[in-house]
Scaffold this motif. Structure first.
Motif, PDB file in Angstrom:
ATOM      1  N   MET A   1      39.507  21.051  47.900  1.00  0.00           N
ATOM      2  CA  MET A   1      40.249  21.148  49.137  1.00  0.00           C
ATOM      3  C   MET A   1      41.710  20.815  48.849  1.00  0.00           C
ATOM      4  SD  MET A   1      39.615  18.141  52.009  1.00  0.00           S
ATOM      5  CE  MET A   1      38.536  17.051  51.127  1.00  0.00           C
ATOM      6  N   HIS A   2      42.594  21.525  49.508  1.00  0.00           N
ATOM      7  CA  HIS A   2      44.029  21.324  49.298  1.00  0.00           C
ATOM      8  C   HIS A   2      44.543  20.390  50.389  1.00  0.00           C
ATOM      9  CE1 HIS A   2      47.405  22.676  46.877  1.00  0.00           C
ATOM     10  NE2 HIS A   2      48.146  22.492  47.954  1.00  0.00           N
ATOM     11  N   CYS A   3      45.222  19.319  49.980  1.00  0.00           N
ATOM     12  CA  CYS A   3      45.738  18.324  50.930  1.00  0.00           C
ATOM     13  C   CYS A   3      47.244  18.180  50.797  1.00  0.00           C
ATOM     14  CB  CYS A   3      45.086  16.966  50.681  1.00  0.00           C
ATOM     15  SG  CYS A   3      43.359  16.914  51.132  1.00  0.00           S
ATOM     16  N   PHE A   4      47.864  17.868  51.921  1.00  0.00           N
ATOM     17  CA  PHE A   4      49.298  17.635  51.996  1.00  0.00           C
ATOM     18  C   PHE A   4      49.525  16.213  52.488  1.00  0.00           C
ATOM     19  CE2 PHE A   4      48.446  22.077  52.384  1.00  0.00           C
ATOM     20  CZ  PHE A   4      49.412  22.672  51.600  1.00  0.00           C
ATOM     21  N   PHE A   5      50.543  15.555  51.951  1.00  0.00           N
ATOM     22  CA  PHE A   5      50.817  14.159  52.248  1.00  0.00           C
ATOM     23  C   PHE A   5      52.183  14.058  52.923  1.00  0.00           C
ATOM     24  CE2 PHE A   5      47.847  14.552  48.854  1.00  0.00           C
ATOM     25  CZ  PHE A   5      46.922  13.542  49.062  1.00  0.00           C
ATOM     26  N   HIS A   6      52.176  13.929  54.241  1.00  0.00           N
ATOM     27  CA  HIS A   6      53.403  13.915  55.032  1.00  0.00           C
ATOM     28  C   HIS A   6      53.773  12.484  55.415  1.00  0.00           C
ATOM     29  CE1 HIS A   6      52.619  18.157  55.327  1.00  0.00           C
ATOM     30  NE2 HIS A   6      51.588  17.993  56.121  1.00  0.00           N
ATOM     31  N   ILE A  14      58.723  13.943  57.202  1.00  0.00           N
ATOM     32  CA  ILE A  14      59.092  14.418  55.875  1.00  0.00           C
ATOM     33  C   ILE A  14      57.848  15.125  55.352  1.00  0.00           C
ATOM     34  CG2 ILE A  14      59.850  13.805  53.558  1.00  0.00           C
ATOM     35  CD1 ILE A  14      61.061  11.231  54.842  1.00  0.00           C
ATOM     36  N   LEU A  15      57.917  16.450  55.326  1.00  0.00           N
ATOM     37  CA  LEU A  15      56.733  17.252  55.010  1.00  0.00           C
ATOM     38  C   LEU A  15      56.558  17.482  53.515  1.00  0.00           C
ATOM     39  CD1 LEU A  15      56.972  19.947  57.815  1.00  0.00           C
ATOM     40  CD2 LEU A  15      55.645  17.820  57.809  1.00  0.00           C
ATOM     41  N   ASP A  16      55.325  17.400  53.098  1.00  0.00           N
ATOM     42  CA  ASP A  16      54.919  17.755  51.736  1.00  0.00           C
ATOM     43  C   ASP A  16      54.641  19.254  51.756  1.00  0.00           C
ATOM     44  OD1 ASP A  16      53.677  18.154  49.301  1.00  0.00           O
ATOM     45  OD2 ASP A  16      51.931  16.933  49.762  1.00  0.00           O
ATOM     46  N   GLU A  17      55.504  20.019  51.127  1.00  0.00           N
ATOM     47  CA  GLU A  17      55.385  21.476  51.156  1.00  0.00           C
ATOM     48  C   GLU A  17      54.438  22.006  50.083  1.00  0.00           C
ATOM     49  OE1 GLU A  17      57.701  23.714  52.984  1.00  0.00           O
ATOM     50  OE2 GLU A  17      58.447  22.027  54.160  1.00  0.00           O
ATOM     51  N   THR A  18      54.129  21.171  49.084  1.00  0.00           N
ATOM     52  CA  THR A  18      53.332  21.621  47.944  1.00  0.00           C
ATOM     53  C   THR A  18      51.871  21.207  48.054  1.00  0.00           C
ATOM     54  OG1 THR A  18      55.308  21.350  46.593  1.00  0.00           O
ATOM     55  CG2 THR A  18      53.222  21.646  45.431  1.00  0.00           C
ATOM     56  N   GLY A  19      51.646  19.926  48.279  1.00  0.00           N
ATOM     57  CA  GLY A  19      50.282  19.416  48.353  1.00  0.00           C
ATOM     58  C   GLY A  19      49.626  19.387  46.986  1.00  0.00           C
ATOM     59  N   ILE A  20      48.389  18.908  46.977  1.00  0.00           N
ATOM     60  CA  ILE A  20      47.602  18.884  45.743  1.00  0.00           C
ATOM     61  C   ILE A  20      46.155  19.255  46.053  1.00  0.00           C
ATOM     62  CG2 ILE A  20      49.037  17.153  44.597  1.00  0.00           C
ATOM     63  CD1 ILE A  20      46.818  15.095  45.251  1.00  0.00           C
ATOM     64  N   GLU A  21      45.454  19.657  45.031  1.00  0.00           N
ATOM     65  CA  GLU A  21      44.038  19.978  45.141  1.00  0.00           C
ATOM     66  C   GLU A  21      43.228  18.720  44.843  1.00  0.00           C
ATOM     67  OE1 GLU A  21      41.280  22.727  46.266  1.00  0.00           O
ATOM     68  OE2 GLU A  21      43.427  23.119  46.110  1.00  0.00           O
ATOM     69  N   VAL A  22      42.298  18.381  45.741  1.00  0.00           N
ATOM     70  CA  VAL A  22      41.405  17.239  45.530  1.00  0.00           C
ATOM     71  C   VAL A  22      39.966  17.690  45.733  1.00  0.00           C
ATOM     72  CG1 VAL A  22      43.108  15.477  46.184  1.00  0.00           C
ATOM     73  CG2 VAL A  22      41.636  16.462  47.931  1.00  0.00           C
ATOM     74  N   SER A  23      39.047  16.927  45.154  1.00  0.00           N
ATOM     75  CA  SER A  23      37.639  17.326  45.224  1.00  0.00           C
ATOM     76  C   SER A  23      37.000  17.013  46.575  1.00  0.00           C
ATOM     77  CB  SER A  23      36.848  16.645  44.105  1.00  0.00           C
ATOM     78  OG  SER A  23      37.021  15.236  44.182  1.00  0.00           O
ATOM     79  N   ASP A  24      37.425  15.910  47.210  1.00  0.00           N
ATOM     80  CA  ASP A  24      36.829  15.520  48.484  1.00  0.00           C
ATOM     81  C   ASP A  24      37.744  14.539  49.215  1.00  0.00           C
ATOM     82  OD1 ASP A  24      36.478  13.096  47.130  1.00  0.00           O
ATOM     83  OD2 ASP A  24      34.361  13.472  46.721  1.00  0.00           O
ATOM     84  N   LEU A  25      37.285  14.057  50.362  1.00  0.00           N
ATOM     85  CA  LEU A  25      38.085  13.144  51.179  1.00  0.00           C
ATOM     86  C   LEU A  25      38.341  11.825  50.466  1.00  0.00           C
ATOM     87  CD1 LEU A  25      39.377  13.427  53.930  1.00  0.00           C
ATOM     88  CD2 LEU A  25      37.362  12.370  54.935  1.00  0.00           C
ATOM     89  N   ALA A  27      38.728  11.389  47.244  1.00  0.00           N
ATOM     90  CA  ALA A  27      39.793  11.651  46.270  1.00  0.00           C
ATOM     91  C   ALA A  27      41.147  11.749  46.982  1.00  0.00           C
ATOM     92  CB  ALA A  27      39.507  12.923  45.486  1.00  0.00           C
ATOM     93  N   ALA A  28      41.166  12.331  48.173  1.00  0.00           N
ATOM     94  CA  ALA A  28      42.405  12.434  48.950  1.00  0.00           C
ATOM     95  C   ALA A  28      42.896  11.037  49.330  1.00  0.00           C
ATOM     96  CB  ALA A  28      42.178  13.277  50.202  1.00  0.00           C
ATOM     97  N   HIS A  29      41.981  10.152  49.719  1.00  0.00           N
ATOM     98  CA  HIS A  29      42.356   8.784  50.079  1.00  0.00           C
ATOM     99  C   HIS A  29      42.925   8.053  48.861  1.00  0.00           C
ATOM    100  CE1 HIS A  29      41.852   4.560  51.313  1.00  0.00           C
ATOM    101  NE2 HIS A  29      42.174   5.045  52.494  1.00  0.00           N
ATOM    102  N   TYR A  30      42.289   8.227  47.710  1.00  0.00           N
ATOM    103  CA  TYR A  30      42.781   7.614  46.478  1.00  0.00           C
ATOM    104  C   TYR A  30      44.206   8.090  46.172  1.00  0.00           C
ATOM    105  CZ  TYR A  30      43.473   6.775  41.517  1.00  0.00           C
ATOM    106  OH  TYR A  30      44.009   6.397  40.317  1.00  0.00           O
ATOM    107  N   GLN A  31      44.458   9.388  46.298  1.00  0.00           N
ATOM    108  CA  GLN A  31      45.783   9.944  46.028  1.00  0.00           C
ATOM    109  C   GLN A  31      46.808   9.431  47.039  1.00  0.00           C
ATOM    110  OE1 GLN A  31      46.807  11.584  43.391  1.00  0.00           O
ATOM    111  NE2 GLN A  31      44.758  11.589  42.504  1.00  0.00           N
ATOM    112  N   ALA A  32      46.387   9.231  48.287  1.00  0.00           N
ATOM    113  CA  ALA A  32      47.295   8.708  49.317  1.00  0.00           C
ATOM    114  C   ALA A  32      47.725   7.289  48.963  1.00  0.00           C
ATOM    115  CB  ALA A  32      46.619   8.747  50.684  1.00  0.00           C
ATOM    116  N   ILE A  33      46.785   6.446  48.558  1.00  0.00           N
ATOM    117  CA  ILE A  33      47.106   5.075  48.164  1.00  0.00           C
ATOM    118  C   ILE A  33      48.035   5.086  46.953  1.00  0.00           C
ATOM    119  CG2 ILE A  33      46.141   2.908  47.267  1.00  0.00           C
ATOM    120  CD1 ILE A  33      45.585   3.395  50.262  1.00  0.00           C
ATOM    121  N   LYS A  34      47.746   5.967  46.009  1.00  0.00           N
ATOM    122  CA  LYS A  34      48.581   6.102  44.808  1.00  0.00           C
ATOM    123  C   LYS A  34      50.007   6.524  45.189  1.00  0.00           C
ATOM    124  CE  LYS A  34      48.568   8.617  40.451  1.00  0.00           C
ATOM    125  NZ  LYS A  34      47.876   9.621  39.664  1.00  0.00           N
TER     126      LYS A  34
END
Length: 75
Positions: A1-6, A14-25, A27-34
């Protein structure tokens, strides 16, 4: 799933125009904390007032999956 971090504060976004691909929610939470940790490490973290700011994680359709208040995540 592709997620954007705004970064969102009241009427400011401040919009994230690129986002990243993550395997699940989880993983998205981990990337947000990072991402929050990286924001704090950039420059003088003490000079930045994060009160009222949130990191919103949205999917490709723009639906907000979750958000993390940046002031609550302070060290």
């Amino acid at each position: 799933m592709h997620c954007f971090f705004h970064l969102v504060h009241l009427h400011e976004r401040i919009l994230d125009e690129t986002g990243i691909e993550v395997s699940d929610l989880e993983a998205a939470h981990y990337q947000a904390i990072k991402a929050i940790q990286e924001l704090r490490e950039e420059g003088e973290a003490d000079d930045v007032d994060w009160r009222g700011w949130q990191l919103e994680v949205a999917d490709a359709s723009g639906r907000v999956l979750f958000s993390i208040p940046l002031d609550a995540a302070q060290h």
